[in-house]
Design an enzyme around this catalytic site. Structure first.
Site, PDB file in Angstrom:
ATOM      1  N   ARG A  52     -39.707  40.328 -23.155  1.00  0.00           N
ATOM      2  CA  ARG A  52     -40.046  41.410 -22.221  1.00  0.00           C
ATOM      3  C   ARG A  52     -40.341  42.726 -22.909  1.00  0.00           C
ATOM      4  NH1 ARG A  52     -37.501  37.621 -19.546  1.00  0.00           N
ATOM      5  NH2 ARG A  52     -36.365  37.527 -21.487  1.00  0.00           N
ATOM      6  N   THR A  53     -39.467  43.147 -23.817  1.00  0.00           N
ATOM      7  CA  THR A  53     -39.655  44.486 -24.392  1.00  0.00           C
ATOM      8  C   THR A  53     -40.961  44.533 -25.173  1.00  0.00           C
ATOM      9  OG1 THR A  53     -37.270  44.672 -24.527  1.00  0.00           O
ATOM     10  CG2 THR A  53     -38.539  46.276 -25.769  1.00  0.00           C
ATOM     11  N   LYS A  81     -41.281  39.511 -48.737  1.00  0.00           N
ATOM     12  CA  LYS A  81     -41.336  39.718 -50.194  1.00  0.00           C
ATOM     13  C   LYS A  81     -40.251  40.686 -50.652  1.00  0.00           C
ATOM     14  CE  LYS A  81     -46.390  39.387 -50.117  1.00  0.00           C
ATOM     15  NZ  LYS A  81     -47.616  40.203 -50.241  1.00  0.00           N
ATOM     16  N   ARG A 102     -37.845  47.157 -33.045  1.00  0.00           N
ATOM     17  CA  ARG A 102     -36.561  46.501 -32.741  1.00  0.00           C
ATOM     18  C   ARG A 102     -36.034  45.922 -34.047  1.00  0.00           C
ATOM     19  NH1 ARG A 102     -35.447  42.224 -27.974  1.00  0.00           N
ATOM     20  NH2 ARG A 102     -35.262  44.205 -26.868  1.00  0.00           N
ATOM     21  N   HIS A 130     -30.518  50.758 -26.394  1.00  0.00           N
ATOM     22  CA  HIS A 130     -31.794  50.185 -25.949  1.00  0.00           C
ATOM     23  C   HIS A 130     -32.346  51.115 -24.851  1.00  0.00           C
ATOM     24  CE1 HIS A 130     -34.917  47.487 -24.976  1.00  0.00           C
ATOM     25  NE2 HIS A 130     -34.254  46.354 -24.855  1.00  0.00           N
TER      26      HIS A 130
HETATM   27  C1  NCD Z   1     -31.898  42.673 -23.936  1.00  0.00           C
HETATM   28  C2  NCD Z   1     -31.832  43.060 -25.398  1.00  0.00           C
HETATM   29  O1  NCD Z   1     -32.681  42.648 -26.197  1.00  0.00           O
HETATM   30  O2  NCD Z   1     -30.931  43.799 -25.714  1.00  0.00           O
HETATM   31  N1  NCD Z   1     -33.114  42.154 -23.534  1.00  0.00           N
HETATM   32  C3  NCD Z   1     -34.153  43.003 -23.238  1.00  0.00           C
HETATM   33  O3  NCD Z   1     -34.574  43.800 -24.031  1.00  0.00           O
HETATM   34  N2  NCD Z   1     -34.675  42.947 -22.009  1.00  0.00           N
HETATM   35  C4  NCD Z   1     -30.729  41.897 -23.469  1.00  0.00           C
HETATM   36  C5  NCD Z   1     -30.313  40.651 -24.193  1.00  0.00           C
HETATM   37  O4  NCD Z   1     -30.928  40.238 -25.165  1.00  0.00           O
HETATM   38  O5  NCD Z   1     -29.357  40.057 -23.746  1.00  0.00           O
END
Ligand code: NCD
Length: 354
Positions: A52-53, A81, A102, A130
């Site tokens: 999703r993100t 590398k 991320r 997040h």
């Molecule tokens: C979450 C995350 O990556 O922290 N997911 C997200 O970004 N929608 C929650 C999770 O991974 O449980």
């Protein structure tokens, strides 16, 4: 100073509201914004899995008319590398106008921001924060509850490693009258750096005892990847499961949210209940990310093209009530169809002179 978003506190509360309001506006009229980021490039560096993100950010940028570069599998980049985080992010920031990252380590996005040449957005740093999931959650609450205040919010599951709930509680505690109920095992409690600045909160052991009092129930996945051993994880897995029996004790206007992905913490049967909004929530995430990109890039919204006709030498609109008679800087422009010319401004028609 670049407009990095590492923690929501990097922005003021009025800017959060601005992002959420713009997200709503975009949702209502997405076509207005479709060229706002033309010529801009977003770099997405995902060192950890994401559906999703990552995809909502990419889709957001594409829907704004921009382009995307990046990786979601660092082993296919120079990371494999042995390149350092600093060198990779510095390099990609030179190719990008905005970067989304991320990473499994807390603080990594902040570290990358120190040397990045473009604004960088935290899309999750380990078990820490997040912020863009929280903007998603806030837009969802605004749309579905009509407010971000006076809500009783139950948060259930992995409160220790769940980064989404850390950002969420930090943000919602800044709005008047919100209170929190933390439903977790002893081992997975909310960290003290979150609770120590909170006023209205308490803990609960079970969903049954509290669900009837809540306006919002925020379920989370037990973050298997953050445990030191599989044994430790297994002791925690499947402790809280929302099923129809439990949900039946909830208020009629309760809403159930989850950042997703879900494992077994919400039974599939719950999906069909109108109070289950987690898939809608995921969709709101795209609009709020469009708004965030625009605000970080100090967007210049290109209005939709209103004029589709053209200027014809020597041909003028003669309607005395047309704006063209008073706003003399405007060019007289007509749409032509089958030998008939229609003024772009007042729609007065005239025959095309032969
Ligand atoms: C979450 C995350 O990556 O922290 N997911 C997200 O970004 N929608 C929650 C999770 O991974 O449980």
């Amino acid at each position: 100073m670049k407009n990095h978003l590492i923690d929501l506190n990097d922005f003021s509360k009025s800017q959060w509201d601005e992002i959420i309001n713009l997200g709503e506006k975009i949702m209502d009229n997405p076509h207005i914004y479709e060229a706002s980021c033309r010529g801009k490039i977003m770099g997405t560096l995902f060192y950890e899995p994401s559906t999703r993100t990552q995809m909502s950010f990419q889709s957001a940028m594409l829907r704004l008319g921009g382009g995307i570069i990046g990786f979601d599998n660092p082993t296919a980049s120079s990371v494999m590398k042995g390149e350092s985080l600093k060198d990779t992010t510095k390099t990609v920031s030179g190719y990008s106008d905005i970067m989304v990252m991320r990473h499994p380590v807390a603080g990594s996005v902040k570290a990358a921001a120190l040397t990045a040449d473009c604004p960088i957005i935290n899309a999750g740093d380990g078990g820490h924060l997040h912020p863009t999931q929280t903007l998603t959650d806030m837009l969802t609450l605004q749309k579905e509850k009509g407010r971000l205040t006076t809500l009783k919010i139950g948060i259930c599951g992995d409160l220790k490693y769940g980064r989404t709930v850390h950002s969420l509680v930090k943000a919602l505690s800044c709005y008047e009258g919100n209170s929190f109920v933390f439903i977790s095992t002893e081992e997975l409690q909310m960290p003290s750096y979150i609770t120590e600045s909170l006023e209205k909160w308490h803990k609960a052991d079970s969903l049954d005892e509290i669900i009837g009092e809540l306006d919002v129930l925020y379920m989370t996945r037990i973050q298997k990847e953050r445990f030191t051993s599989v044994d430790e994880y297994e002791k925690q897995a499947s402790r809280y499961i929302l099923d129809m029996e439990k949900l039946s004790k909830g208020k009629r206007d309760l809403i159930v949210l989850h950042p997703l992905p879900r494992l077994n913490e919400i039974a599939i049967e719950v999906d069909d209940d109108p109070r289950s909004l987690y898939f809608k929530q995921a969709n709101y995430g795209m609009y709020v990310r469009m708004a965030l990109i625009l605000i970080i890039l100090n967007y210049d919204i290109k209005p939709p093209v209103l004029l589709r006709g053209g200027v014809r030498a020597g041909i003028r609109c003669e309607n005395p009530k047309c704006i063209l008679q008073t706003e003399t800087h405007l060019e007289h422009s007509f749409i032509e169809c089958d030998g008939v010319l229609t003024c772009e401004y007042c729609e007065t028609r005239k025959m095309y002179p032969i």
